[in-house]
Enzyme design. Sequence first.
Site, short mmCIF file in Angstrom:
data_model
loop_
_atom_site.label_atom_id
_atom_site.label_comp_id
_atom_site.label_asym_id
_atom_site.label_seq_id
_atom_site.Cartn_x
_atom_site.Cartn_y
_atom_site.Cartn_z
N ASP A 293 24.50 69.34 33.65
CA ASP A 293 25.46 69.81 34.14
C ASP A 293 25.56 71.04 34.92
O ASP A 293 25.65 70.75 36.79
CB ASP A 293 26.91 69.78 33.71
CG ASP A 293 26.75 70.93 32.67
OD1 ASP A 293 27.91 71.40 33.20
OD2 ASP A 293 26.23 70.52 32.11
N THR B 71 20.76 65.49 28.68
CA THR B 71 21.52 66.87 27.24
C THR B 71 20.75 65.98 25.79
O THR B 71 21.37 65.22 26.13
CB THR B 71 23.62 66.35 27.75
OG1 THR B 71 23.48 67.26 27.26
CG2 THR B 71 23.74 65.67 28.78
N ILE B 72 20.89 67.08 25.44
CA ILE B 72 20.74 66.61 23.93
C ILE B 72 22.51 66.36 22.99
O ILE B 72 22.14 65.75 22.52
CB ILE B 72 20.27 67.78 23.24
CG1 ILE B 72 19.26 67.00 21.92
CG2 ILE B 72 20.81 68.78 22.49
CD1 ILE B 72 18.24 65.92 21.88
N ASP B 73 23.07 66.88 23.83
CA ASP B 73 24.69 66.89 23.27
C ASP B 73 25.10 65.90 23.83
O ASP B 73 26.45 65.92 23.13
CB ASP B 73 25.39 67.97 24.00
CG ASP B 73 24.47 69.37 23.63
OD1 ASP B 73 24.18 69.46 22.56
OD2 ASP B 73 25.39 70.75 23.64
#
Length: 404
Positions: free
Chosen positions: A122, A150-152
């Site tokens: 983001d 994003t890994i999250d």
Amino acid sequence: SRAFPAAGPRKFLHFDPGTVNAAIVTCGGLCPGLNNVIRELVHSLYYLYGAKSVYGVRGGFNGFRGDNPDYDPVVLTNELVENIHHEGGTILRSSRGGFDIDKIIEFLTSRDISQLYVIGGDGTHRGAYAIHKACQERNLNIAVAGIPKTIDNDVDYIDRSFGFQSAVEAAQHAIHTAKTEAMCTVPNGIGVVKLMGRSAGFLAAFAALGSGDVDLVLVPEVPIVLDGSDGILPFMRQRIIEQGYVVVVLAEGAGEELVGISDQVDAGGNKAKPEIAPFLVEKIKDYFADYDETTSIKYIDPSYTVRSVPANGADSLYCSQLAQNAVHGAMAGLTGFSVGVINKCDVYLPIPQLVATSPRSMNPYGTTWERVLAMTGQPNSTPTVDQQVEEEAEFPKLAEPTVH
């Protein structure tokens, strides 16, 4: 409800493909599938549209600055990217920070770039939109396309981010190791696995659900209660009494209410998270010591391992979808947009809308957390809220059974 335009090829093109010079940049942390996205962008630009050239910007936004030979751009060809999808990481390398809009515009104009593909989270997307606005203000015919990474799994709206499933799969090895160590170590074997998840516990929750071997999951969205009826420490001791060991998976951002928030920020503007794992390990030792019991704790941190693996088959396919759709959109003249899958539909999203509510968090009252609680049997310390009860839908009901 909102509607987004369907992603895919368009009947009319804004650019003459044979004159297009494109550039690709990867920013932020690593994630499985980065090389897949780069490869498919290159293939789509050359094979589908016959683009003139594709530049790879090395080292994230720092690669636009032109003041370090280590960051010199590379010309990407089909031959150069042919086998990169078998490797983790990014051949373009990555970094945080380094955003300089004047240097970026100078880079784009000096090389006659007409399409820029920005791969990142983001924060990176906010930078991509700033580039888009700068191009518009200068009346530059440059399309800026984002690809969420994003890994999250915390970019809002989209069903999932690429590489997430690969990371969940890679985390299984760490959880299995933690269980083996806990089971085979006496007395009171405890395996603790820390996974990434700065503000969202998706990776920890899905990795635990995927393994089925976890007794306790700790995520940023749910406060950690140490003692009492909802305390994790009494629960862990009871679980050890019952089965002889316990396995814990925690996200790096869990326990903020216990360890606080750091004032320090990294180059990407992210606040540093105080270490929850060492804090928790000490609390576990102290709690068992109050019962004159010792513990054998094995702490495993596979954070960088799970994000540097190659993409699995499902993520490889997903990367292809995203990359091809990004090229289709840019060729048609879209700009300031990102690509994603929402409710299993390929769509284009305006970047401002995508980042407005990102990073997202896992709903502690939703089905994912409910499944975690059902699997682990751990106490639920989610704060209670006054929830509006919707009217139940009317469904046909079976007749009362007849007793013969």
